[in-house]
Design an enzyme around this catalytic site. Structure first.
Site, PDB file in Angstrom:
ATOM      1  N   GLN A 123      -4.268  -1.793   9.637  1.00 48.88           N
ATOM      2  CA  GLN A 123      -4.149  -3.122   9.036  1.00 48.88           C
ATOM      3  C   GLN A 123      -4.712  -4.171   9.995  1.00 48.88           C
ATOM      4  O   GLN A 123      -4.427  -4.153  11.181  1.00 48.88           O
ATOM      5  CB  GLN A 123      -2.664  -3.407   8.723  1.00 48.88           C
ATOM      6  CG  GLN A 123      -2.415  -4.683   7.956  1.00 48.88           C
ATOM      7  CD  GLN A 123      -3.036  -4.682   6.547  1.00 48.88           C
ATOM      8  OE1 GLN A 123      -2.986  -3.692   5.845  1.00 48.88           O
ATOM      9  NE2 GLN A 123      -3.653  -5.794   6.168  1.00 48.88           N
ATOM     10  N   LYS A 153       0.844  -1.202   0.000  1.00 54.14           N
ATOM     11  CA  LYS A 153       0.000   0.000   0.000  1.00 54.14           C
ATOM     12  C   LYS A 153       0.877   1.251   0.000  1.00 54.14           C
ATOM     13  O   LYS A 153       0.591   2.223  -0.705  1.00 54.14           O
ATOM     14  CB  LYS A 153      -0.945  -0.024   1.208  1.00 54.14           C
ATOM     15  CG  LYS A 153      -2.055  -1.065   1.025  1.00 54.14           C
ATOM     16  CD  LYS A 153      -2.802  -1.412   2.303  1.00 54.14           C
ATOM     17  CE  LYS A 153      -3.752  -2.588   2.050  1.00 54.14           C
ATOM     18  NZ  LYS A 153      -4.331  -3.171   3.259  1.00 54.14           N
ATOM     19  N   ASP A 169     -10.601   3.318   4.522  1.00 51.00           N
ATOM     20  CA  ASP A 169     -10.701   1.863   4.337  1.00 51.00           C
ATOM     21  C   ASP A 169     -12.145   1.388   4.582  1.00 51.00           C
ATOM     22  O   ASP A 169     -12.446   0.203   4.436  1.00 51.00           O
ATOM     23  CB  ASP A 169      -9.731   1.171   5.315  1.00 51.00           C
ATOM     24  CG  ASP A 169      -9.385  -0.252   4.881  1.00 51.00           C
ATOM     25  OD1 ASP A 169      -9.496  -0.551   3.681  1.00 51.00           O
ATOM     26  OD2 ASP A 169      -8.998  -1.063   5.750  1.00 51.00           O
TER      27      ASP A 169
END
Ligand code: NAP
Length: 285
Positions: A99, A55, A122
Site C-alpha cells: 500500500q 481490499k 498491483d
C-alpha cells in the site's frame, strides 16, 4: 441536462468480481490451495488502513485468502525490502500489494522492485511497466487496467483516437498512457508543467483525468462526443472533472464515485487469481 451515457464501473466491477470468485473457487478445488494476496502496510495512515481493509474484505468475498503484514511507521527501506523479498520467496503467497504512499523516508522504488514480477498483481514494478508498455502478457497497473476495461466494456476502441492523459504518476497517468498507446491511440501526456491544458484537452477523443485536483477539467474544454474518464478522487467524492458541465458534451463519462474506483480492486483481485493459477500450475482456470 446531462447528455452523456454513464460508464458504470460499479456494475462492471461486480461482474468481474463474481467471475474472479468462481475462478478462485475452481482453483482451490483443483489444487487444494486458495489464492493468497499479501497486503503490506507501513504505518497507520487512516486512508491507507481503510483501503487495505476494503481490499481484504473483497478478497474474503471472492474466496481469496489475504495475509496482512502491518509494519511500524519507522520501518526502514532495508527492513521493508527484506519483508517484500521474503513474501516474494514464500510459495504460500501468490500476489503482493504494497500500500502506498509510504513514509517520506522510504525509497518507494526500491521497495516496489523487491516484489517478484510474478507476484506483482498491483502492477508497480519496472518489469510490469515494461510488459504493459510493449502490450505483452503481464500484470497491469490496477487503476489504468480498470480504465481500459471500462473502455472495452463500452465499445470504445482507442485505435487511431487522440487520447489525452492528464497526470503522469508512475502508478496511474504514465501507465494509462502506455496502455492506450499499446492499443494504437495517439497519446498526449499533460502535467503540472503543461502550458495550455485546455487546448490539449480540447483535442481529445478520450480524456483520462488522473491529477488529484477537484474539477480541474471543465466541460467547455471537452470536445463534443469525447469519452471522459475521471480517475481522480478528491475529498468529498469529487473527481478531477467537472461532471455536470462535461456530461453536457461528452458521449460517455465515468461518475465519481462509481466509475474508475471500483475497477481498481476488481483488477487487483483478478490479477491475484491469474498469478495463483500460474504459480499453482493451473493456467487456464
Ligand atoms: P500524483 O502522484 O499526485 O500525480 C498527479 C499528477 O497530476 C502529476 O503528474 C502532476 O504533474 C499532475 N498535475 C498536478 N497538477 C496539475 C495541473 N494543475 N495540471 C495538470 N497536471 C497536474 O497523483 P496520482 O497518485 O496519480 O493520483 C491522481 C488522482 O487519482 C488522485 O485524485 C487520486 O486520489 C486518484 N487515484 C484514484 C485511484 C482509484 O482507484 N480510482 C487510484 C489511484 C489514484 P507533475 O508530474 O508535473 O507533478
Amino acid at each position: 441536462m446531462s447528455q452523456a451515457r454513464l460508464m458504470d464501473g460499479t456494475s462492471l466491477a461486480r461482474r468481474i468480481l463474481e467471475e474472479t470468485g468462481k475462478r478462485a473457487a475452481g482453483l482451490t478445488e483443483r489444487t487444494g490451495t486458495a489464492p493468497c494476496l499479501a497486503t503490506v502496510l507501513v504505518g497507520e495512515d487512516p486512508a491507507s488502513v481503510t483501503y487495505v481493509r476494503m481490499k481484504q474484505n473483497r478478497c474474503r468475498k471472492a474466496g481469496i485468502t489475504s495475509r496482512h503484514v502491518a509494519l511500524p511507521a519507522a520501518t526502514t527501506t532495508e527492513e521493508l525490502v527484506g519483508t517484500l523479498e521474503a513474501l516474494s520467496a514464500d510459495p504460500g503467497v501468490h500476489g503482493i500489494l504494497l500500500q502506498h504512499p509510504m513514509g517520506e523516508h522510504i525509497d518507494e522504488r526500491a521497495a516496489f522492485e523487491a516484489i517478484a514480477p510474478g507476484k506483482d498483481v498491483d502492477g508497480v514494478t519496472f518489469a510490469s511497466f515494461a510488459t504493459m508498455s510493449f502490450g505483452l502478457p503481464g500484470f497491469v497497473s490496477c487503476t489504468p487496467g480498470g480504465v481500459m476495461r471500462l473502455l472495452d466494456e463500452y465499445g470504445v476502441d482507442p485505435a487511431g483516437k487522440r487520447a489525452v492523459v492528464v497526470g503522469r504518476s508512475a502508478i496511474l497517468g504514465k501507465p494509462a498512457g502506455m496502455l492506450l498507446l499499446a492499443r494504437d491511440a495517439t497519446v498526449t501526456y499533460c502535467h503540472s508543467r503543461t502550458r495550455d491544458l485546455s487546448a490539449a484537452v480540447r483535442e481529445a477523443d478520450i480524456v483520462v483525468a488522473a491529477v488529484g485536483r477537484p474539477r480541474l477539467i471543465r466541460g467547455q474544454d471537452v470536445k463534443p462526443g469525447a469519452v471522459v474518464i475521471d480517475a481522480g478522487y478528491n475529498p468529498g467524492n469529487i473527481g478531477d472533472v467537472d461532471f455536470d458541465s462535461a456530461a453536457e458534451r461528452a458521449s460517455l463519462i465515468t461518475p465519481v464515485p462509481g466509475g474508475v474506483g471500483p475497477m481498481t480492486i476488481a483488477t487487483l483481485l483478478e490479477q491475484t487469481v491469474d498469478a495463483a493459477a500460474r504459480q499453482l500450475g493451473a493456467a487456464g482456470v
